[in-house]
Design a protein around this motif. Structure first.
Motif, PDB file in Angstrom:
ATOM      1  N   LEU A   1      15.775  69.150 -63.331  1.00 16.83           N
ATOM      2  CA  LEU A   1      15.046  69.007 -64.596  1.00 16.83           C
ATOM      3  C   LEU A   1      15.540  67.796 -65.378  1.00 16.83           C
ATOM      4  CD1 LEU A   1      12.975  70.391 -66.450  1.00 16.83           C
ATOM      5  CD2 LEU A   1      14.868  71.712 -67.410  1.00 16.83           C
ATOM      6  N   VAL A   2      16.835  67.566 -65.367  1.00 18.97           N
ATOM      7  CA  VAL A   2      17.399  66.471 -66.150  1.00 18.97           C
ATOM      8  C   VAL A   2      16.891  65.113 -65.679  1.00 18.97           C
ATOM      9  CG1 VAL A   2      19.453  66.131 -64.739  1.00 18.97           C
ATOM     10  CG2 VAL A   2      19.549  65.669 -67.184  1.00 18.97           C
TER      11      VAL A   2
ATOM     12  N   LYS B   1      14.960  57.084 -69.162  1.00 17.24           N
ATOM     13  CA  LYS B   1      15.938  56.391 -69.997  1.00 17.24           C
ATOM     14  C   LYS B   1      16.582  55.220 -69.245  1.00 17.24           C
ATOM     15  CE  LYS B   1      19.535  57.120 -73.409  1.00 17.24           C
ATOM     16  NZ  LYS B   1      20.392  58.050 -74.154  1.00 17.24           N
TER      17      LYS B   1
ATOM     18  N   HIS C   1      29.160  48.199 -66.638  1.00 22.90           N
ATOM     19  CA  HIS C   1      30.489  48.741 -66.886  1.00 22.90           C
ATOM     20  C   HIS C   1      31.539  47.639 -66.894  1.00 22.90           C
ATOM     21  CE1 HIS C   1      34.324  50.680 -65.551  1.00 22.90           C
ATOM     22  NE2 HIS C   1      34.044  51.376 -66.628  1.00 22.90           N
TER      23      HIS C   1
ATOM     24  N   HIS D   1      26.790  51.888 -76.769  1.00 22.93           N
ATOM     25  CA  HIS D   1      26.525  53.332 -76.744  1.00 22.93           C
ATOM     26  C   HIS D   1      25.810  53.825 -77.998  1.00 22.93           C
ATOM     27  CE1 HIS D   1      28.430  54.362 -72.986  1.00 22.93           C
ATOM     28  NE2 HIS D   1      29.414  53.541 -73.280  1.00 22.93           N
TER      29      HIS D   1
ATOM     30  N   ILE E   1      22.065  53.508 -71.515  1.00 23.56           N
ATOM     31  CA  ILE E   1      22.716  54.468 -70.610  1.00 23.56           C
ATOM     32  C   ILE E   1      23.420  53.667 -69.524  1.00 23.56           C
ATOM     33  CG2 ILE E   1      20.583  54.828 -69.271  1.00 23.56           C
ATOM     34  CD1 ILE E   1      21.623  57.751 -68.893  1.00 23.56           C
ATOM     35  N   LEU E   2      24.685  53.935 -69.357  1.00 26.36           N
ATOM     36  CA  LEU E   2      25.485  53.157 -68.416  1.00 26.36           C
ATOM     37  C   LEU E   2      25.187  53.544 -66.964  1.00 26.36           C
ATOM     38  CD1 LEU E   2      27.725  51.034 -68.416  1.00 26.36           C
ATOM     39  CD2 LEU E   2      29.396  52.884 -68.493  1.00 26.36           C
ATOM     40  N   LEU E   3      24.779  54.765 -66.772  1.00 31.29           N
ATOM     41  CA  LEU E   3      24.620  55.358 -65.446  1.00 31.29           C
ATOM     42  C   LEU E   3      23.695  54.542 -64.542  1.00 31.29           C
ATOM     43  CD1 LEU E   3      25.869  58.040 -64.567  1.00 31.29           C
ATOM     44  CD2 LEU E   3      23.780  59.173 -65.286  1.00 31.29           C
TER      45      LEU E   3
ATOM     46  N   TYR F   1      24.738  58.566 -59.012  1.00 31.11           N
ATOM     47  CA  TYR F   1      24.106  57.332 -59.495  1.00 31.11           C
ATOM     48  C   TYR F   1      24.068  56.238 -58.443  1.00 31.11           C
ATOM     49  CZ  TYR F   1      28.919  55.772 -60.543  1.00 31.11           C
ATOM     50  OH  TYR F   1      30.232  55.423 -60.471  1.00 31.11           O
TER      51      TYR F   1
ATOM     52  N   VAL G   1      20.890  74.360 -66.747  1.00 30.08           N
ATOM     53  CA  VAL G   1      19.705  74.420 -65.888  1.00 30.08           C
ATOM     54  C   VAL G   1      19.239  73.009 -65.524  1.00 30.08           C
ATOM     55  CG1 VAL G   1      17.820  74.454 -67.593  1.00 30.08           C
ATOM     56  CG2 VAL G   1      17.607  75.751 -65.467  1.00 30.08           C
ATOM     57  N   GLY G   2      19.467  72.055 -66.391  1.00 27.53           N
ATOM     58  CA  GLY G   2      19.024  70.686 -66.122  1.00 27.53           C
ATOM     59  C   GLY G   2      19.740  70.063 -64.940  1.00 27.53           C
ATOM     60  N   PHE G   3      21.036  70.325 -64.846  1.00 30.09           N
ATOM     61  CA  PHE G   3      21.843  69.774 -63.750  1.00 30.09           C
ATOM     62  C   PHE G   3      22.056  70.795 -62.627  1.00 30.09           C
ATOM     63  CE2 PHE G   3      22.962  67.160 -67.380  1.00 30.09           C
ATOM     64  CZ  PHE G   3      23.081  65.896 -66.850  1.00 30.09           C
TER      65      PHE G   3
ATOM     66  N   ASP H   1      35.683  58.955 -63.060  1.00 26.66           N
ATOM     67  CA  ASP H   1      34.564  58.041 -62.807  1.00 26.66           C
ATOM     68  C   ASP H   1      34.005  57.622 -64.163  1.00 26.66           C
ATOM     69  OD1 ASP H   1      32.117  56.823 -62.298  1.00 26.66           O
ATOM     70  OD2 ASP H   1      31.681  58.118 -60.589  1.00 26.66           O
ATOM     71  N   PRO H   2      34.482  56.449 -64.672  1.00 23.53           N
ATOM     72  CA  PRO H   2      34.097  56.084 -66.043  1.00 23.53           C
ATOM     73  C   PRO H   2      32.596  55.870 -66.210  1.00 23.53           C
ATOM     74  CG  PRO H   2      35.329  54.302 -64.965  1.00 23.53           C
ATOM     75  CD  PRO H   2      35.432  55.505 -64.074  1.00 23.53           C
ATOM     76  N   ILE H   3      31.925  55.454 -65.171  1.00 24.45           N
ATOM     77  CA  ILE H   3      30.475  55.249 -65.294  1.00 24.45           C
ATOM     78  C   ILE H   3      29.772  56.597 -65.446  1.00 24.45           C
ATOM     79  CG2 ILE H   3      28.420  54.504 -64.047  1.00 24.45           C
ATOM     80  CD1 ILE H   3      30.056  52.198 -62.918  1.00 24.45           C
ATOM     81  N   LEU H   4      30.154  57.532 -64.603  1.00 24.38           N
ATOM     82  CA  LEU H   4      29.540  58.859 -64.677  1.00 24.38           C
ATOM     83  C   LEU H   4      29.896  59.550 -65.990  1.00 24.38           C
ATOM     84  CD1 LEU H   4      27.838  60.938 -63.230  1.00 24.38           C
ATOM     85  CD2 LEU H   4      29.865  61.703 -61.993  1.00 24.38           C
TER      86      LEU H   4
ATOM     87  N   SER I   1      30.636  58.206 -68.847  1.00 23.12           N
ATOM     88  CA  SER I   1      29.890  57.604 -69.947  1.00 23.12           C
ATOM     89  C   SER I   1      28.411  57.948 -69.865  1.00 23.12           C
ATOM     90  CB  SER I   1      30.061  56.076 -69.901  1.00 23.12           C
ATOM     91  OG  SER I   1      29.067  55.444 -70.662  1.00 23.12           O
ATOM     92  N   GLY I   2      27.876  57.808 -68.671  1.00 25.54           N
ATOM     93  CA  GLY I   2      26.438  58.007 -68.506  1.00 25.54           C
ATOM     94  C   GLY I   2      25.998  59.423 -68.822  1.00 25.54           C
ATOM     95  N   ALA I   3      26.780  60.377 -68.396  1.00 24.36           N
ATOM     96  CA  ALA I   3      26.406  61.765 -68.633  1.00 24.36           C
ATOM     97  C   ALA I   3      26.249  62.016 -70.131  1.00 24.36           C
ATOM     98  CB  ALA I   3      27.451  62.709 -68.034  1.00 24.36           C
TER      99      ALA I   3
ATOM    100  N   GLU J   1      25.295  60.091 -72.335  1.00 27.84           N
ATOM    101  CA  GLU J   1      24.110  59.445 -72.910  1.00 27.84           C
ATOM    102  C   GLU J   1      22.839  60.262 -72.707  1.00 27.84           C
ATOM    103  OE1 GLU J   1      24.283  56.952 -74.762  1.00 27.84           O
ATOM    104  OE2 GLU J   1      26.292  56.242 -74.337  1.00 27.84           O
ATOM    105  N   LEU J   2      22.916  61.291 -71.870  1.00 26.66           N
ATOM    106  CA  LEU J   2      21.738  62.121 -71.621  1.00 26.66           C
ATOM    107  C   LEU J   2      21.637  63.167 -72.726  1.00 26.66           C
ATOM    108  CD1 LEU J   2      22.233  62.471 -67.786  1.00 26.66           C
ATOM    109  CD2 LEU J   2      20.527  61.081 -68.957  1.00 26.66           C
ATOM    110  N   PRO J   3      20.502  63.251 -73.382  1.00 32.10           N
ATOM    111  CA  PRO J   3      20.418  64.105 -74.572  1.00 32.10           C
ATOM    112  C   PRO J   3      20.694  65.584 -74.300  1.00 32.10           C
ATOM    113  CG  PRO J   3      18.263  63.154 -74.001  1.00 32.10           C
ATOM    114  CD  PRO J   3      19.266  62.501 -73.121  1.00 32.10           C
TER     115      PRO J   3
END
Lengths: 147, 147, 147, 147
Positions: free
Chosen positions: B60-61, B68, B85, B99, B105-107, B130, C74-76, C91-94, C96-98, C100-102
């Motif tokens: 779903l995400v 995004k 990054h 940010h 979004i960095l991902l 990712y 549920v989203g993930f 994992d700095p990218i993950l 950070s990125g996570a 950013e997801l609302p």
């Protein structure tokens, strides 16, 4: 010994990605035959976006309008447009109240997708007059063999 | 006598619907080869949704994340992920500021679409790690003959 | 004559209202045994609110936090909390990125609901320390006979 | 010498979780007797969600509509529906102004909960015609021994 049986889940059917793409193709073909450029949105049974296409040249407003029509159609389980208008036009409370719901839009072009009696999603079309939009949406359903 | 000539318009190039659909197909094919289920979003040069597809079973995400990522990639003209990054990791002001931007979004998984040097849109993929998402996005570009 | 067969729909299973209520009861009983007051949210497989209860005296923030935890789970398709933290901490990218997801929240207390392998919804609990919240969420699942 | 005494607090009464659950049960029982599937939301005296239940099969739009009706009923201290319509129908300024308020909805099915003269919360029901929704909401109140 006593026991209780509760069904933990209820079954749902959701429009497949393959069907959603075929629906986009059917609606687009109709738009071409009418000389229109449209945006087409397909949402699943829970209102989540499943597929989307914006034809080259389609009006900017069609991007949001197509999605809102689809969301309205699946949210109420009713096509947007004339049936809704006839249903609410003589009931001022219903007419007013419906417009207060954020997912409501009277404009034709949103049509529920039903397969075997189950509401499995909806399509929304925007780009021309709402009667043309609705024709494109129905052409999309016809491409799936649905009425 | 002096005179000034002003161009009333600037030209833009925007990803076509046909290319966007081919891009979806290419990314989906890559996802299938990796055993993944993803959502794929294509936005035009103005960040407006052009095409979208959610494979059956995608998380779903991924619906929001794919959009995004595409928006971030076209907004900055840079792929999301490692290059970003590396660019911001030693600059705390930039790292913090980026940010704060709602479309950032960095991902990894968001990639700009450039044709002949022009930024014509972007694709965003979500559904797996990712690095996999990025591979699917690049496969989508490759289906258009783009690097 | 040639024909093409495309499945128009994909099946989904969604948490039933009866199960959702039993889940609320189980989580609340655990909270009482711990001397806590919590809010509990159950969403369906598509992230739509199915059932909610706020115990008398529960913190105001728990109303939104419980719903966000459920939506994230549920989203993930993953529990919020320690497994997520371990997954992203190096994992700095993950990481950070996570954020950013609302719909993302790292805080424990959101747990997916799986029945027979299918993701049919999620529960989110908020009101105490996240480890207690998670214990209440798991007690809710246990009330359904789920691990 | 003069002195002033100021009360530091004002007392409030708020619907209890036990009452909110009993209200959900009463409204659901009425819906079953009418062959309807509804969503039911109970908010407290501050408009904060206290309890929610979506019956299996209830329309997607009912999730938001039930909550909005409850919020409107507690916000104004008036039931949504006919009394509101009669109140505003001949006053164009009021009719226009009410619709500009984000929590306003004319549609019946939202009913304030008053105990001993105090406004302690509200219930909102959505899923059928607004007259049926209202009947379910009132059945919920009746389950609490309230008029």
């Amino acid at each position: 010994m006593h026991s209780m049986t509760v069904d933990l889940t209820v079954p749902r059917a959701s429009i497949s990605a393959a069907a959603a793409t075929a629906l986009l193709d059917g609606a687009e073909a109709k738009a071409r035959s009418l000389g229109m450029t449209i945006a087409i949105a397909v949402v699943d049974e829970s209102g989540v976006l499943k597929a989307f296409r914006r034809m080259d040249g389609a009006a900017l407003v069609a991007v949001g309008a197509s999605q809102k029509k689809a969301l309205c159609a699946v949210g109420f389980g009713l096509a947007t447009g004339k049936p809704w208008h006839d249903f609410i036009k003589d009931d001022p409370i219903l007419a007013s109240g419906a417009h207060e719901l954020p997912d409501f839009i009277l404009l034709g072009g949103g049509v529920p997708i039903r397969v075997g009696g189950a509401l499995v999603g909806a399509v929304g079309v925007s780009g021309g007059h709402y009667a043309q939009d609705e024709a494109c949406a129905l052409a999309g359903l016809a491409a799936l063999g649905l009425p």
